[in-house]
Design a protein around this motif. Structure first.
Motif, PDB file in Angstrom:
ATOM      1  N   VAL A 193       1.548  -0.696   9.610  1.00  8.11           N
ATOM      2  CA  VAL A 193       0.891   0.547   9.206  1.00  8.11           C
ATOM      3  C   VAL A 193      -0.299   0.249   8.302  1.00  8.11           C
ATOM      4  N   GLU A 194      -0.116  -0.636   7.355  1.00  6.39           N
ATOM      5  CA  GLU A 194      -1.203  -0.985   6.443  1.00  6.39           C
ATOM      6  C   GLU A 194      -2.399  -1.556   7.204  1.00  6.39           C
ATOM      7  N   THR A 195      -2.155  -2.435   8.157  1.00 10.95           N
ATOM      8  CA  THR A 195      -3.239  -3.011   8.953  1.00 10.95           C
ATOM      9  C   THR A 195      -4.000  -1.930   9.702  1.00 10.95           C
ATOM     10  N   ALA A 196      -3.282  -1.005  10.344  1.00 14.42           N
ATOM     11  CA  ALA A 196      -3.930   0.083  11.093  1.00 14.42           C
ATOM     12  C   ALA A 196      -4.752   0.971  10.170  1.00 14.42           C
ATOM     13  N   ILE A 197      -4.218   1.293   9.009  1.00 15.04           N
ATOM     14  CA  ILE A 197      -4.933   2.166   8.071  1.00 15.04           C
ATOM     15  C   ILE A 197      -6.200   1.472   7.566  1.00 15.04           C
ATOM     16  N   LEU A 198      -6.122   0.186   7.304  1.00 16.12           N
ATOM     17  CA  LEU A 198      -7.300  -0.549   6.850  1.00 16.12           C
ATOM     18  C   LEU A 198      -8.365  -0.618   7.945  1.00 16.12           C
ATOM     19  N   GLN A 199      -7.942  -0.636   9.209  1.00 17.04           N
ATOM     20  CA  GLN A 199      -8.881  -0.722  10.324  1.00 17.04           C
ATOM     21  C   GLN A 199      -9.501   0.615  10.696  1.00 17.04           C
ATOM     22  N   LYS A 200      -8.672   1.677  10.779  1.00 13.22           N
ATOM     23  CA  LYS A 200      -9.224   2.957  11.246  1.00 13.22           C
ATOM     24  C   LYS A 200      -8.969   4.151  10.331  1.00 13.22           C
ATOM     25  N   GLY A 201      -8.323   3.935   9.208  1.00 16.09           N
ATOM     26  CA  GLY A 201      -8.166   4.995   8.222  1.00 16.09           C
ATOM     27  C   GLY A 201      -6.869   5.757   8.284  1.00 16.09           C
ATOM     28  N   GLU A 203       7.246  22.002  25.315  1.00 12.76           N
ATOM     29  CA  GLU A 203       7.804  21.019  24.391  1.00 12.76           C
ATOM     30  C   GLU A 203       6.986  20.991  23.112  1.00 12.76           C
ATOM     31  N   ARG A 204       7.631  20.618  22.040  1.00 11.68           N
ATOM     32  CA  ARG A 204       6.959  20.515  20.747  1.00 11.68           C
ATOM     33  C   ARG A 204       6.837  19.047  20.371  1.00 11.68           C
ATOM     34  N   MET A 205       5.587  18.592  20.220  1.00 13.53           N
ATOM     35  CA  MET A 205       5.345  17.231  19.761  1.00 13.53           C
ATOM     36  C   MET A 205       5.617  17.167  18.264  1.00 13.53           C
ATOM     37  N   HIS A 206       6.198  16.056  17.841  1.00 14.20           N
ATOM     38  CA  HIS A 206       6.421  15.817  16.417  1.00 14.20           C
ATOM     39  C   HIS A 206       5.918  14.414  16.127  1.00 14.20           C
ATOM     40  N   PHE A 207       4.964  14.307  15.210  1.00 12.62           N
ATOM     41  CA  PHE A 207       4.455  13.007  14.793  1.00 12.62           C
ATOM     42  C   PHE A 207       4.030  13.086  13.342  1.00 12.62           C
ATOM     43  N   ASP A 208       3.956  11.926  12.713  1.00 12.07           N
ATOM     44  CA  ASP A 208       3.496  11.844  11.332  1.00 12.07           C
ATOM     45  C   ASP A 208       2.114  11.212  11.312  1.00 12.07           C
ATOM     46  N   ILE A 209       1.239  11.755  10.492  1.00  8.58           N
ATOM     47  CA  ILE A 209      -0.064  11.171  10.238  1.00  8.58           C
ATOM     48  C   ILE A 209       0.062  10.443   8.902  1.00  8.58           C
ATOM     49  N   LEU A 210      -0.116   9.131   8.922  1.00  7.53           N
ATOM     50  CA  LEU A 210       0.028   8.314   7.724  1.00  7.53           C
ATOM     51  C   LEU A 210      -1.357   7.910   7.238  1.00  7.53           C
ATOM     52  N   VAL A 211      -1.653   8.203   5.981  1.00  8.17           N
ATOM     53  CA  VAL A 211      -2.969   7.943   5.399  1.00  8.17           C
ATOM     54  C   VAL A 211      -2.791   7.335   4.004  1.00  8.17           C
ATOM     55  N   PRO A 212      -3.851   6.739   3.450  1.00  6.48           N
ATOM     56  CA  PRO A 212      -3.743   6.224   2.082  1.00  6.48           C
ATOM     57  C   PRO A 212      -3.331   7.343   1.117  1.00  6.48           C
ATOM     58  N   MET A 263       0.844  -1.181   0.000  1.00  5.61           N
ATOM     59  CA  MET A 263       0.000   0.000   0.000  1.00  5.61           C
ATOM     60  C   MET A 263       0.886   1.240   0.000  1.00  5.61           C
ATOM     61  N   LYS A 264       0.563   2.177  -0.861  1.00  7.08           N
ATOM     62  CA  LYS A 264       1.273   3.453  -0.886  1.00  7.08           C
ATOM     63  C   LYS A 264       0.551   4.415   0.059  1.00  7.08           C
ATOM     64  N   ILE A 265       1.315   5.130   0.870  1.00  7.19           N
ATOM     65  CA  ILE A 265       0.734   6.052   1.846  1.00  7.19           C
ATOM     66  C   ILE A 265       1.311   7.453   1.696  1.00  7.19           C
ATOM     67  N   ALA A 266       0.535   8.417   2.185  1.00 13.01           N
ATOM     68  CA  ALA A 266       0.982   9.805   2.257  1.00 13.01           C
ATOM     69  C   ALA A 266       1.399  10.089   3.689  1.00 13.01           C
ATOM     70  N   VAL A 267       2.515  10.770   3.846  1.00 14.53           N
ATOM     71  CA  VAL A 267       3.046  11.128   5.158  1.00 14.53           C
ATOM     72  C   VAL A 267       2.815  12.618   5.386  1.00 14.53           C
ATOM     73  N   TRP A 268       2.114  12.945   6.472  1.00 10.47           N
ATOM     74  CA  TRP A 268       1.842  14.326   6.854  1.00 10.47           C
ATOM     75  C   TRP A 268       2.666  14.642   8.096  1.00 10.47           C
ATOM     76  N   ASP A 269       3.671  15.477   7.936  1.00  8.82           N
ATOM     77  CA  ASP A 269       4.583  15.873   9.004  1.00  8.82           C
ATOM     78  C   ASP A 269       3.867  16.879   9.904  1.00  8.82           C
TER      79      ASP A 269
END
Length: 87
Positions: free
Chosen positions: A69-77, A16-25, A1-7
């Protein structure tokens, strides 16, 4: 599965500054939906955070998803990849 990474960066009350990526289809182009996923994640935290906005959450790149990551995206988007100050 190809995903888009949102920084994504969000300020915490302690400075403090949180840094995380939101990974979506990769075909998800609705920024508001990506931001909603980020807000869901932030609401799950036991501490308050600053708001998620377009200046701090931007499309970064495409990549291939790992099986986890693919399993999580398929389950909750979406999938959140925690990077800094997320705990």
């Amino acid at each position: 599965m190809k995903i888009a990474v949102w920084d994504t960066y969000v300020e915490r009350p302690n400075g403090e500054r949180m840094h995380f990526d939101i990974l979506v289809p990769s075909d998800l182009e609705d920024k508001d939906q990506v931001y909603a996923f980020g807000e869901q994640y932030l609401e799950s935290k036991p501490f308050k955070t600053g708001a998620l906005d377009s200046k701090k959450c931007n499309f970064c790149h495409f990549e291939n998803a790992t099986a986890e990551v693919e399993t999580a995206i398929l389950q909750k988007g979406y999938y959140i990849l925690e990077m800094e100050n997320c705990l």
